[in-house]
Design a protein around this motif. Structure first.
Motif, PDB file in Angstrom:
ATOM      1  N   ILE A 250      -9.025   7.900  -0.318  1.00 46.65           N
ATOM      2  CA  ILE A 250      -9.478   6.553  -0.154  1.00 46.65           C
ATOM      3  C   ILE A 250     -10.434   5.259  -1.111  1.00 46.65           C
ATOM      4  CG2 ILE A 250     -10.472   4.303   1.573  1.00 46.65           C
ATOM      5  CD1 ILE A 250      -8.556   6.000   3.686  1.00 46.65           C
ATOM      6  N   GLU A 251     -11.451   6.584  -1.086  1.00 45.79           N
ATOM      7  CA  GLU A 251     -13.267   5.876  -1.814  1.00 45.79           C
ATOM      8  C   GLU A 251     -12.192   6.206  -3.400  1.00 45.79           C
ATOM      9  OE1 GLU A 251     -17.076   8.526  -2.627  1.00 45.79           O
ATOM     10  OE2 GLU A 251     -16.607   7.814  -0.011  1.00 45.79           O
ATOM     11  N   GLU A 252     -11.501   6.916  -3.401  1.00 47.91           N
ATOM     12  CA  GLU A 252     -11.284   7.231  -5.265  1.00 47.91           C
ATOM     13  C   GLU A 252     -10.780   5.403  -5.339  1.00 47.91           C
ATOM     14  OE1 GLU A 252     -11.578  11.684  -5.889  1.00 47.91           O
ATOM     15  OE2 GLU A 252     -10.393  10.723  -6.624  1.00 47.91           O
ATOM     16  N   VAL A 253      -9.619   4.826  -4.827  1.00 47.13           N
ATOM     17  CA  VAL A 253      -9.429   4.383  -5.148  1.00 47.13           C
ATOM     18  C   VAL A 253      -9.814   2.513  -5.172  1.00 47.13           C
ATOM     19  CG1 VAL A 253      -6.830   5.543  -4.921  1.00 47.13           C
ATOM     20  CG2 VAL A 253      -7.363   3.776  -3.177  1.00 47.13           C
ATOM     21  N   THR A 254     -10.866   2.425  -4.157  1.00 43.24           N
ATOM     22  CA  THR A 254     -10.633   1.446  -3.245  1.00 43.24           C
ATOM     23  C   THR A 254     -12.365   0.886  -3.605  1.00 43.24           C
ATOM     24  OG1 THR A 254     -11.332   1.684  -0.772  1.00 43.24           O
ATOM     25  CG2 THR A 254      -8.933   1.461  -1.259  1.00 43.24           C
ATOM     26  N   ASN A 255     -13.465   1.810  -4.011  1.00 41.33           N
ATOM     27  CA  ASN A 255     -14.656   2.305  -4.065  1.00 41.33           C
ATOM     28  C   ASN A 255     -15.149   1.886  -2.763  1.00 41.33           C
ATOM     29  OD1 ASN A 255     -15.155   2.785  -6.701  1.00 41.33           O
ATOM     30  ND2 ASN A 255     -14.559   0.207  -7.262  1.00 41.33           N
ATOM     31  N   LEU A 270     -10.048  -1.700   4.808  1.00 42.22           N
ATOM     32  CA  LEU A 270      -8.880  -1.355   5.012  1.00 42.22           C
ATOM     33  C   LEU A 270      -7.841  -2.600   4.315  1.00 42.22           C
ATOM     34  CD1 LEU A 270      -8.518   2.201   4.951  1.00 42.22           C
ATOM     35  CD2 LEU A 270      -9.592   1.203   3.263  1.00 42.22           C
ATOM     36  N   LYS A 271      -8.309  -3.779   5.059  1.00 38.95           N
ATOM     37  CA  LYS A 271      -7.904  -5.075   5.296  1.00 38.95           C
ATOM     38  C   LYS A 271      -6.342  -5.505   4.625  1.00 38.95           C
ATOM     39  CE  LYS A 271      -6.579  -8.347   8.789  1.00 38.95           C
ATOM     40  NZ  LYS A 271      -7.763  -9.107  10.325  1.00 38.95           N
ATOM     41  N   PHE A 272      -7.307  -5.515   3.328  1.00 38.51           N
ATOM     42  CA  PHE A 272      -6.858  -5.978   2.223  1.00 38.51           C
ATOM     43  C   PHE A 272      -5.619  -5.157   1.446  1.00 38.51           C
ATOM     44  CE2 PHE A 272      -6.906  -9.357  -1.312  1.00 38.51           C
ATOM     45  CZ  PHE A 272      -6.540  -8.465  -2.350  1.00 38.51           C
ATOM     46  N   TYR A 273      -5.775  -3.710   1.681  1.00 37.95           N
ATOM     47  CA  TYR A 273      -4.505  -3.134   1.294  1.00 37.95           C
ATOM     48  C   TYR A 273      -3.652  -2.554   2.519  1.00 37.95           C
ATOM     49  CZ  TYR A 273      -8.508  -2.642  -2.053  1.00 37.95           C
ATOM     50  OH  TYR A 273     -10.068  -2.938  -3.099  1.00 37.95           O
ATOM     51  N   MET A 274      -3.884  -3.026   3.331  1.00 37.60           N
ATOM     52  CA  MET A 274      -3.049  -2.135   4.169  1.00 37.60           C
ATOM     53  C   MET A 274      -2.375  -3.329   4.814  1.00 37.60           C
ATOM     54  SD  MET A 274      -3.961   0.765   6.016  1.00 37.60           S
ATOM     55  CE  MET A 274      -2.428   1.286   6.623  1.00 37.60           C
ATOM     56  N   GLN A 275      -1.433  -4.455   4.635  1.00 37.81           N
ATOM     57  CA  GLN A 275      -1.128  -5.910   5.265  1.00 37.81           C
ATOM     58  C   GLN A 275      -0.522  -5.991   6.392  1.00 37.81           C
ATOM     59  OE1 GLN A 275      -2.333  -8.856   3.451  1.00 37.81           O
ATOM     60  NE2 GLN A 275      -3.440  -7.941   1.633  1.00 37.81           N
ATOM     61  N   ASP A 276      -0.237  -4.526   6.617  1.00 38.75           N
ATOM     62  CA  ASP A 276       0.975  -4.369   7.941  1.00 38.75           C
ATOM     63  C   ASP A 276      -0.402  -4.381   8.790  1.00 38.75           C
ATOM     64  OD1 ASP A 276       3.890  -4.886   8.782  1.00 38.75           O
ATOM     65  OD2 ASP A 276       3.065  -2.484   9.681  1.00 38.75           O
ATOM     66  N   ALA A 277      -0.464  -5.064  10.247  1.00 35.77           N
ATOM     67  CA  ALA A 277      -0.875  -4.768  11.424  1.00 35.77           C
ATOM     68  C   ALA A 277      -0.572  -3.389  12.242  1.00 35.77           C
ATOM     69  CB  ALA A 277      -0.897  -5.670  12.595  1.00 35.77           C
ATOM     70  N   ALA A 278       1.249  -3.161  11.650  1.00 29.14           N
ATOM     71  CA  ALA A 278       1.082  -2.064  12.823  1.00 29.14           C
ATOM     72  C   ALA A 278       1.042  -0.664  11.852  1.00 29.14           C
ATOM     73  CB  ALA A 278       2.714  -2.111  12.677  1.00 29.14           C
ATOM     74  N   GLU A 279       0.980  -1.272  10.528  1.00 34.19           N
ATOM     75  CA  GLU A 279       0.585   0.602   9.921  1.00 34.19           C
ATOM     76  C   GLU A 279      -0.626   0.983   9.650  1.00 34.19           C
ATOM     77  OE1 GLU A 279       2.539   2.752   6.296  1.00 34.19           O
ATOM     78  OE2 GLU A 279       2.715   2.460   8.991  1.00 34.19           O
ATOM     79  N   ARG A 280      -1.883  -0.624   9.757  1.00 27.00           N
ATOM     80  CA  ARG A 280      -3.513  -0.113  10.539  1.00 27.00           C
ATOM     81  C   ARG A 280      -3.140   0.266  11.884  1.00 27.00           C
ATOM     82  NH1 ARG A 280      -3.237  -5.611   8.367  1.00 27.00           N
ATOM     83  NH2 ARG A 280      -4.432  -5.951  10.217  1.00 27.00           N
ATOM     84  N   ASN A 281      -2.403  -0.206  13.055  1.00 26.11           N
ATOM     85  CA  ASN A 281      -2.777   0.548  13.623  1.00 26.11           C
ATOM     86  C   ASN A 281      -2.322   2.021  14.083  1.00 26.11           C
ATOM     87  OD1 ASN A 281      -3.865  -1.773  14.684  1.00 26.11           O
ATOM     88  ND2 ASN A 281      -1.745  -2.420  15.544  1.00 26.11           N
ATOM     89  N   ASN A 282      -1.165   2.085  13.549  1.00 25.24           N
ATOM     90  CA  ASN A 282      -1.014   3.807  13.107  1.00 25.24           C
ATOM     91  C   ASN A 282      -1.701   4.586  12.454  1.00 25.24           C
ATOM     92  OD1 ASN A 282       1.240   6.164  13.391  1.00 25.24           O
ATOM     93  ND2 ASN A 282       1.882   5.383  11.416  1.00 25.24           N
ATOM     94  N   PHE A 283      -2.676   4.145  11.554  1.00 26.50           N
ATOM     95  CA  PHE A 283      -3.051   4.715  10.520  1.00 26.50           C
ATOM     96  C   PHE A 283      -4.728   4.904  11.254  1.00 26.50           C
ATOM     97  CE2 PHE A 283      -5.921   4.667   5.933  1.00 26.50           C
ATOM     98  CZ  PHE A 283      -5.610   6.461   6.048  1.00 26.50           C
ATOM     99  N   SER A 284      -5.507   3.808  12.231  1.00 26.62           N
ATOM    100  CA  SER A 284      -6.544   4.188  12.995  1.00 26.62           C
ATOM    101  C   SER A 284      -6.220   5.063  14.069  1.00 26.62           C
ATOM    102  CB  SER A 284      -6.759   2.741  13.817  1.00 26.62           C
ATOM    103  OG  SER A 284      -7.617   2.877  14.670  1.00 26.62           O
ATOM    104  N   ARG A 285      -4.766   5.546  14.697  1.00 25.91           N
ATOM    105  CA  ARG A 285      -4.660   6.630  15.952  1.00 25.91           C
ATOM    106  C   ARG A 285      -4.955   7.510  14.871  1.00 25.91           C
ATOM    107  NH1 ARG A 285      -0.630   9.928  16.174  1.00 25.91           N
ATOM    108  NH2 ARG A 285       0.949   8.588  14.543  1.00 25.91           N
ATOM    109  N   ILE A 286      -4.278   8.078  13.420  1.00 25.13           N
ATOM    110  CA  ILE A 286      -4.010   9.034  13.267  1.00 25.13           C
ATOM    111  C   ILE A 286      -5.805   9.700  12.864  1.00 25.13           C
ATOM    112  CG2 ILE A 286      -3.972  10.006  10.836  1.00 25.13           C
ATOM    113  CD1 ILE A 286      -1.491   9.448  10.808  1.00 25.13           C
TER     114      ILE A 286
END
Length: 337
Positions: A250-255, A270-286
């Motif tokens: 994440i640091e290398e591709v988004t600064n 990361l909201k701009f790079y992950m438009q889908d809210a369900a995907e962001r919630n899954n990422f947060s859980r991990i």
């Protein structure tokens, strides 16, 4: 008497018709105001339109009133380091502002110029895409104009007065030379003693990174698939390595300084790079799961750990595809400056 009743009836009809017409006009005005306030818009501005050579000014571009239930940002303006006689000194990350469910995205640039004149900045193009139909809408800002003024040096013409010729003494003074030689000898002796007492090891050359950020991250993550998770220590190290590889990507591709942020601080950026809210919630859980394992608050089984790893590989692959798609659209649809 009958004629008076007819006149009164006609007057009542005219009044009722006028009242209905006024209500219709009022409804149309309210609808127009609501539509205008909810439509998407773009803007570009500078905090000053006139500067001296080498002075800095802030350029701000904004994409306003985006309803994420209906639209997402397909392309953001890609501005080069040089833009029509102006140079970008610093570019900030894209900020997201939520106002009553409508999102505003904005980015600031600090620019300067060393060429006097009146220079055009922009226009800047944005592309949003409708989620239901896939239709793309291009929005363009009006051009900006920056005036760069030369420095006025007219007042410096007589700044240094003319002086008479000064006689140079013919004799040579050896005292400053002797003092300087003694100081050089003293400094050399001290430096020799310090270097002899503490020799620094030769610095190792920085290893050259091979492949793209995604390829390096996938190499690390797929290496974890072969690990045996038969002990508590192995499971903790597995989740710690998985978390580090993800944050490094994440640091290398988004600064974004992902290695130094908590999950609560990282996910909103990361909201701009992950438009889908369900995907962001899954990422947060991990991320929260990895943190719980590292700090001994939870210990998953081998199956859950391996499934989490597969989810991470899928998510960062999707992020990389979204970034590459946005760059491709920018190169194809948006002019560069």
């Amino acid at each position: 008497m009958r004629n008076r009743s007819i006149v009164n009836s006609q007057e009542s009809t005219v009044v009722a018709t006028s009242f209905i017409a006024m209500r219709i006009c009022l409804a149309l005005i309210v609808s127009a105001i609501f539509f205008t306030s909810s439509a998407q818009s773009v803007s570009a501005s500078v905090d000053r339109d006139k500067i001296l050579l080498g002075e800095q000014v802030t350029l701000k571009i904004s994409l306003n009133r985006i309803n994420e239930n209906n639209f997402f940002v397909a392309t953001w303006p890609q501005i080069n380091d040089t833009i029509n006689h102006a140079e970008i000194v610093k570019r900030a990350a894209i900020d997201t502002i939520n106002v009553a469910g409508n999102f505003t995205y904005q980015q600031n640039f600090v620019i300067t110029s060393f060429d006097s004149g009146r220079w055009q900045l922009g226009p800047f193009n944005f592309i949003i895409q409708e989620k239901s139909t896939g239709k793309k809408i291009q929005l363009q800002t009006p051009p900006l104009y920056l005036t760069v003024l030369p420095v006025d040096v007219s007042s410096l013409k007589e700044y240094h007065p003319i002086k008479d010729i000064i006689d140079v003494p013919t004799g040579f003074n050896w005292l400053p030379v002797i003092i300087a030689a003694l100081l050089v000898l003293l400094i050399a002796t001290i430096a020799f003693i310090i270097i002899k007492r503490k020799k620094k090891p030769a610095s190792q050359p920085r290893p050259e990174l091979k492949g793209t950020p995604l390829e390096r991250a996938l190499k690390k993550l797929k290496a974890l698939q072969q690990q045996n998770l038969s002990s508590t220590g192995a499971i903790k190290k597995f989740h710690s390595d998985m978390d580090d590889a993800t944050r490094q990507y994440i640091e290398e591709v988004t600064n974004i300084k992902a290695l130094h942020l908590t999950a609560g601080e990282l996910l909103p950026r990361l909201k701009f790079y992950m438009q889908d809210a369900a995907e962001r919630n899954n990422f947060s859980r991990i991320f929260n799961l990895n943190a719980s394992v590292k700090f001994a608050r939870y210990l998953p089984g081998e199956t859950e750990s391996k499934n989490t790893l597969e989810e991470i590989i899928r998510i960062i692959t999707d992020i990389d595809e979204n970034i590459n798609r946005a760059r491709t659209d920018a190169d194809r649809l948006v002019p560069k400056y």
